[in-house]
Structures are given as structure tokens and as C-alpha cells.
Design a protein around this motif. Structure first.
Motif, PDB file in Angstrom:
ATOM      1  N   VAL A 193       0.918  -1.167  -0.032  1.00  0.00           N
ATOM      2  CA  VAL A 193      -0.146  -0.134   0.107  1.00  0.00           C
ATOM      3  C   VAL A 193       1.031   1.234  -0.030  1.00  0.00           C
ATOM      4  N   THR A 194       0.687   2.248  -0.821  1.00  0.00           N
ATOM      5  CA  THR A 194       1.278   3.448  -0.956  1.00  0.00           C
ATOM      6  C   THR A 194       0.404   4.624  -0.578  1.00  0.00           C
ATOM      7  N   ALA A 195       1.000   5.385   0.394  1.00  0.00           N
ATOM      8  CA  ALA A 195       0.250   6.379   0.965  1.00  0.00           C
ATOM      9  C   ALA A 195       0.953   7.722   0.892  1.00  0.00           C
ATOM     10  N   GLY A 196       2.149   7.409   0.235  1.00  0.00           N
ATOM     11  CA  GLY A 196       3.320   8.751   0.294  1.00  0.00           C
ATOM     12  C   GLY A 196       3.310   9.459  -0.914  1.00  0.00           C
ATOM     13  N   ALA A 197       4.104  10.434  -1.013  1.00  0.00           N
ATOM     14  CA  ALA A 197       4.244  11.116  -2.122  1.00  0.00           C
ATOM     15  C   ALA A 197       5.574  11.049  -2.924  1.00  0.00           C
ATOM     16  N   PHE A 198       6.099   9.731  -2.804  1.00  0.00           N
ATOM     17  CA  PHE A 198       7.282   9.351  -3.234  1.00  0.00           C
ATOM     18  C   PHE A 198       7.326   9.100  -4.707  1.00  0.00           C
ATOM     19  N   THR A 199       8.615   9.066  -5.489  1.00  0.00           N
ATOM     20  CA  THR A 199       8.531   8.889  -6.897  1.00  0.00           C
ATOM     21  C   THR A 199       9.625   7.567  -6.941  1.00  0.00           C
ATOM     22  N   GLY A 200       9.314   7.031  -8.085  1.00  0.00           N
ATOM     23  CA  GLY A 200      10.237   5.840  -8.151  1.00  0.00           C
ATOM     24  C   GLY A 200      10.102   4.468  -7.674  1.00  0.00           C
ATOM     25  N   LEU A 201       8.799   3.995  -7.499  1.00  0.00           N
ATOM     26  CA  LEU A 201       8.355   2.902  -7.013  1.00  0.00           C
ATOM     27  C   LEU A 201       8.474   1.717  -7.918  1.00  0.00           C
ATOM     28  N   THR A 202       9.276   0.831  -7.395  1.00  0.00           N
ATOM     29  CA  THR A 202       9.304  -0.308  -8.251  1.00  0.00           C
ATOM     30  C   THR A 202       9.266  -1.595  -7.482  1.00  0.00           C
ATOM     31  N   ILE A 203       8.168  -2.379  -7.795  1.00  0.00           N
ATOM     32  CA  ILE A 203       7.704  -3.803  -7.625  1.00  0.00           C
ATOM     33  C   ILE A 203       8.102  -4.847  -8.788  1.00  0.00           C
TER      34      ILE A 203
END
Length: 634
Positions: free
Chosen positions: A570-580
């Protein structure tokens, strides 16, 4: 050695007597059999020796003008009372064998200024006896005693019980006295009336209510025997504690070069058990310290230590402390010592095996500590930090193994915030293995630092999480959590972090608290963090496998498995560059839930989705350059 058996090796009165008898036998044998070493009976030199009459001046006169190599004997049945400060000077290779006793009065000091001196035997210091506590009021910090005659305002006092932390030692300074009732400025904690007797815990050997035997500039001095006086080595080269049993008072090395301790058994010391201050090249063999008033072993501005095996039990404040020098060297009479003119730090210290049991703080590294190596730290049944660093400018800590069992169990709630280990504000840390078992703290460990590497962390039957906070350039080789009890998070990443890598996380939760459980929780500002080859699975259904609420740039989850979570990621933040990438999601509500605040450069690809309620990614974003593709669904 099993941690549960450490206390079996600590001092009791029978053991003290055994050591005393052994010392006496050795001394008698040496006196009878030594060729060309005829011992002079101290009574033949004018000493009264009845333990009542003052012998301070007599003892000084007896030893004045004696030739090099003189052997003085205090025979059985003779007690030499030293009730004034005296200094013996000018006799090289002096040997003092005390089969009887030398008794040094409170506040007084017997000083030798004799190179190559050897002292063995029995020394006593008129230690003030304890008195029974009849009443204790935690609210007013007052204590009523059966007899407070020997207690005065300004004294430090302490009280212990066996396994005492369940009642908590009382440690403080007397503020007022009225009859047999005293009030105390508490440094420790009062939480129970069921204490043992109250003791005067003298402040330090210079001003405390206990006598001191001092060796001032006695190069190559050696001490053996039983001491109820303080032992101080001052400005000595190569001083040596051979085999000493010390009760009530501390052993201190002040500004010494290459001091050594072969065997030291210390109990109920008036402040520290063993203290190195401004020393270089100190070496110890086996040190046992039980129930020190304040701390067990302290190194202050110490260089190039080589410590062997250290057992510390029932230390109310700290067990083993490495601190910088905080006294003003300009005002110190020892400021000419070359070891400390340039730098007042702890450098290049090596510790072997350290055992800490039934104590508050274990190994404490404070400001300006550099290049410390510790083979093994083992803690059993403690309630504070077993390992803690509070450095602001230190670097270089190498630790082989940290093993902690039974931490914060059956203690007041005051201590539930204490971590088994707390490593912060220190650079270049390398730890091979950490094992925490049966901890009831809010977290089972916390690290805050730069350039650290931990091979493997194992927790078993613990409450709480492991936290990495405000760190950079770190690597965790493996994190294995078994039988986790009542935890909200298992791994928490917080603060400001950069360039972190965490591999092979394996978690097994037995808690029935499933309302807010998460395997991994990220918050703060995180840049370039990689979580790889983790196995997040449990028989319980958690709300989230990985809950990412942080800001920053670059967060990768690679080659991992997440099972039985309402939401895998679950992402609830304002970060960039998520890789799964290359991950497996099984029996989850859905593999991933992307929050609307998520930043650019999202890549979710090459993953496998098995038997999830929904085998698709829940996408709440409006991003146009995201990649969600090549995921296998079964």
C-alpha cells in the motif's frame, strides 16, 4: 557458558573468604620459603598493631629509610590502623605481605611512591555498615531507617534486592536528615517498599567514606589479595592487579600506561567496579563485577584496550561504559601526562566477551569513541539497553555477536521504552549477528547511523519492531522474526534515509492483534531504499504487507513474497520511483494499492499473483508514465 549460569560465578561471602584464605596461605608460604628474602616483622619496627591505636606515623617511620628490596610482613593477628594520610617514598622493589590486616580509615589514604612495589594480603577500610529500611515513601522520597547515625547529608545511598530490578534499586543523594528519616534526591527509581538494607554508596574514592590504598608513580607495581579499601594507581607505567577480591570499593587506574588486571572479583563497590581514566594499553583477563553502586566497568579517555572476559551483574545504572574525558585537563594535576595532551578520546579499544545480567544499561559507548572492537556481548534478564551508543562524533564499531535473552520481562512500565540495543549517531558500524529473545520492549532494536552493515538479525518471542531511523549507506543481510507477539510493525524505516538495502526478511507472527499489523512500515524521507528477497507470510491475515507512507525518491521491492495480507503493498506517500519487480503475492486482498499521491516513475512488472481476492493492482493515481505489465496471474 549459559547466560542463566552467569550469576553462579559471581561473588558471595563464602567465595570472598575462600580467596582471603588462599591469599593468606600463599603469603605464608612465600615468607617461609623465599631464599635471600627475609621478611621484617612490622612490629619489630615500632608498630603497635592492635587495630585501635593509631599506627599511621609508626608505619611511616618504620618504612622510612629502608633499603631497596625490603620485605615487610604484617603477621597474623596484627592490624595496622592508618587513620591519617601518609605517603611512603623512596624504596624500590618494596614488598609488603599482609597476613594480618592494614586498616585505612574513612576519607584517609595510604600512598606508596615506590617503583616495583609488590603488595599482597588483607586491606580493610572501616566501611560503614548498612542499616535496615523500616519505611519508604515514594511520593516524598523519604526513607526511615532503624539507625541513621552514620548517614549524613550529601551521602549517596543505595539499596538492592536479589534480582532487584523487579523492585528497582534506590539510588540517590541524601538531601535532609531528621532523626532516622532521610529524604533523597533520587537518581534511580523508588517503586517498592520491599528493599534490603540501605547502604552508603560513597561518591568517589577521593571523598567517599572509605579508605584508599594509592600507588603514585609506582611503575611496575603489583597488587594481590583481599581489599575493602579503594585501590588507586596514579601515573604508573605497567601497574598490575594480579588476583584481587575487592569489596565495597573500586579499583581505579588514573593516567596509567599499560595497566593490567589478571583476575578481579568485585562486589558492592562504592561507585565503579573497575575504572580506567586517561589510560593507554590496558589489558584484562577475567573480571567479575557484582552490584556496583553506579557502573561496573568504565573506560574514560582510554586508548588501545584489550579486555578479556567481563561479567557484570546487578548494575543499577550502567554496566560497561566507554566515555570521553569531561574533566578540565588544564585544572587537573595530571595535565602534563603525554597521553592526554593532544586528544581526549577513546580510541582503538578491543573487548572480548562481555556478560551483562540483571542490570540497567549494559555496554555504553558515548561521545568521541573511535575504533571499538567487541567479540561478544551477551545479556540476560536485563531491563535497559544492553548495547547503547550515544555518539555525536564517533566512528568505527565492530561487533561479532550480540545475544540478548529475557529483556524487560516483569519490570515496571517505566522501562518498556528501553530497546535491547540502541545504536545511534555513530559511523562505520559492522555487526555480524544479533539475536534478541523474549523481549517485552516497545521495539527490539533501533539503529540510527551512517555506513553500517549487519549480517543477520534474529528475533524470537518479542514485542515490538526493529527500527532503522535517519541512516544512510546501510545494509541488513537478513532479518528473521519468529513468534512475533503483539506487534503493529515488524520493520520500521523512519526519518531521513539514503542508500539502504535490506535483504531476506522472514517474519512469522503468532499475535492475535490483527487490527493494525504490518510487516514493513516506511515513513519519513527515504531515497534509494531497496527491499529484496523478503518472505512476508503468516497464518494470520494482516492489513498490509508493506505500508509505504514516506516521501523521497527511489523505493524498490524485488524478488519478494507476500502472503495473507489485505493489501500486499500500500502506498500512501508522495514519493517517486516505486518499483515492484519479480515478486509473488498470494492470498491477499489485492497485490498492490497505489495511493493518489504517489509520484512518477512507477514500475510494477514481472510479478506473480496467486489466489488473491483481486489479481489486479488497485490504481488510484492519474500518472501517465507508469508501467504495470508482464505480471503473471493464476
Amino acid at each position: 557458558m549459559s547466560l542463566k549460569r552467569i550469576s553462579e560465578h559471581m561473588i558471595d561471602q563464602a567465595f570472598v573468604q575462600k580467596v582471603n584464605d588462599h591469599t593468606t596461605q600463599l603469603a605464608e608460604k612465600a615468607t617461609k620459603n623465599t631464599v635471600n628474602d627475609i621478611a621484617i616483622d612490622i612490629k619489630s619496627l615500632g608498630v603497635v598493631g592492635n587495630g585501635v591505636t593509631s599506627d599511621a606515623q609508626n608505619f611511616l617511620n618504620a618504612l622510612s629509610g629502608l633499603p631497596t628490596g625490603t620485605h615487610i610482613l604484617i603477621p597474623r593477628g596484627v592490624t595496622v590502623l592508618i587513620d591519617q594520610d601518609i605517603t611512603i617514598t623512596g624504596i624500590s622493589n618494596l614488598k609488603v605481605t599482609c597476613i594480618g590486616k592494614i586498616k585505612v580509615s574513612p576519607y584517609k589514604k595510604l600512598t606508596f611512591n615506590c617503583p616495583n612495589i609488590k603488595v599482597e594480603g588483607n586491606f580493610f577500610g572501616n566501611y560503614i555498615p548498612s542499616t535496615t529500611i523500616t519505611a519508604l515513601d515514594s511520593a516524598t522520597k523519604s526513607i526511615t531507617l532503624t539507625n541513621a547515625t552514620e548517614f549524613t547529608v550529601g551521602d549517596n545511598v543505595t539499596s538492592f534486592k536479589n534480582n532487584y530490578y523487579k523492585n528497582i534499586a534506590h539510588v540517590g543523594k541524601i538531601l535532609t536528615k531528621s532523626g532516622n528519616t532521610i529524604t533523597v534526591d533520587v537518581n534511580g527509581i523508588i517503586s517498592s517498599t520491599s528493599f534490603d538494607n540501605l547502604y552508603v554508596g560513597q561518591t568517589i574514592y577521593e571523598t567517599g567514606k572509605i579508605g584508599v590504598v594509592c600507588f603514585d608513580q609506582c611503575h611496575n607495581a603489583e597488587v594481590n589479595g583481599y581489599f575493602e579499601t579503594g585501590i588507586q594507581f596514579l601515573n604508573c607505567n605497567y601497574p598490575k592487579v594480579g588476583n584481587v577480591t575487592a569489596k565495597y570499593a573500586q579499583v581505579v587506574f588514573d593516567f596509567c600506561y599499560k595497566p593490567s588486571v589478571e583476575v578481579l572479583n568485585s562486589s558492592d563497590s562504592n561507585f565503579y567496579g573497575l575504572f580506567f581514566k586517561g589510560c593507554r594499553g590496558q589489558k584484562t583477563g577475567k573480571v567479575n563485577i557484582n552490584r556496583p553502586y553506579f557502573s561496573g566497568l568504565v573506560m574514560k579517555s582510554a586508548w588501545e584496550s584489550d579486555l578479556g572476559v567481563t561479567h557484570i551483574v546487578n548494575a543499577p545504572i550502567q554496566s560497561l561504559q566507554i566515555v570521553p574525558n569531561t574533566i578540565s585537563e588544564a585544572a587537573s594535576p595530571y595535565s602534563v601526562n603525554p597521553l592526554l595532551q593532544d586528544e581526549l578520546y577513546n580510541r582503538r579499544n578491543s573487548l572480548g566477551r562481555v556478560y551483562v545480567e540483571k542490570s540497567n544499561l549494559g555496554v555504553v559507548l558515548t561521545q568521541e569513541t573511535f575504533n571499538t572492537t567487541i567479540d561478544v556481548i551477551e545479556g540476560y534478564d536485563n531491563y535497559g539497553n544492553v548495547l547503547v551508543t550515544t555518539n555525536t562524533s564517533g566512528d568505527g564499531l565492530k561487533l561479532g555477536s550480540l545475544i540478548i535473552d529475557k529483556h524487560n520481562v516483569e519490570v515496571p512500565t517505566t522501562f518498556t521504552t528501553e530497546y535491547p540495543f540502541l545504536i545511534e549517531h555513530i559511523k562505520d558500524v559492522a555487526i555480524d549477528f544479533i539475536k534478541i529473545k523474549n523481549s517485552r520492549s516497545g521495539a527490539f532494536g533501533r539503529i540510527l547511523g551512517e555506513n553500517f552493515k549487519i549480517g543477520r538479525i534474529v528475533s524470537d518471542d518479542c514485542i515490538g519492531h526493529f527500527e532503522i531511523s535517519t541512516s544512510s549507506n546501510y545494509e541488513i543481510g537478513a532479518l528473521i522474526s519468529r513468534n512475533q507477539v503483539s506487534a503493529i510493525d515488524i520493520l520500521q524505516l523512519s526519518g531521513t534515509q539514503k542508500a539502504g538495502r535490506i535483504k531476506k526478511v522472514s517474519i512469522d507472527i503468532i499475535s492475535t492483534n490483527t487490527t493494525a499489523n504490518r510487516y514493513i512500515y516506511t515513513l519519513g524521507t527515504l531515497d534509494d531504499i531497496i527491499i529484496e528477497e523478503v518472505n512476508l507470510s503468516s497464518g494470520l491475515t494482516l492489513q498490509r504487507g508493506i505500508y509505504a507512507t514516506h516521501s523521497g525518491n527511489g523505493f524498490k521491492i524485488l524478488k519478494s513474497t507476500i502472503k495473507n495480507a489485505s493489501n500486499g503493498v500500500v502506498t500512501a506517500g508522495a514519493f517517486t520511483g516505486l518499483t515492484i519487480r519479480d515478486c509473488e503475492f498470494t492470498a491477499c486482498g489485492n497485490p498492490a494499492n497505489l495511493g493518489s499521491t504517489l509520484g512518477e516513475r512507477v514500475r510494477i512488472e514481472g510479478n506473480s499473483f496467486y489466489a488473491n481476492t483481486s489479481n489486479t493492482v488497485t490504481d488510484n493515481t492519474t500518472l501517465t508514465n507508469k508501467v504495470i505489465s508482464n505480471n503473471f496471474v493464476s
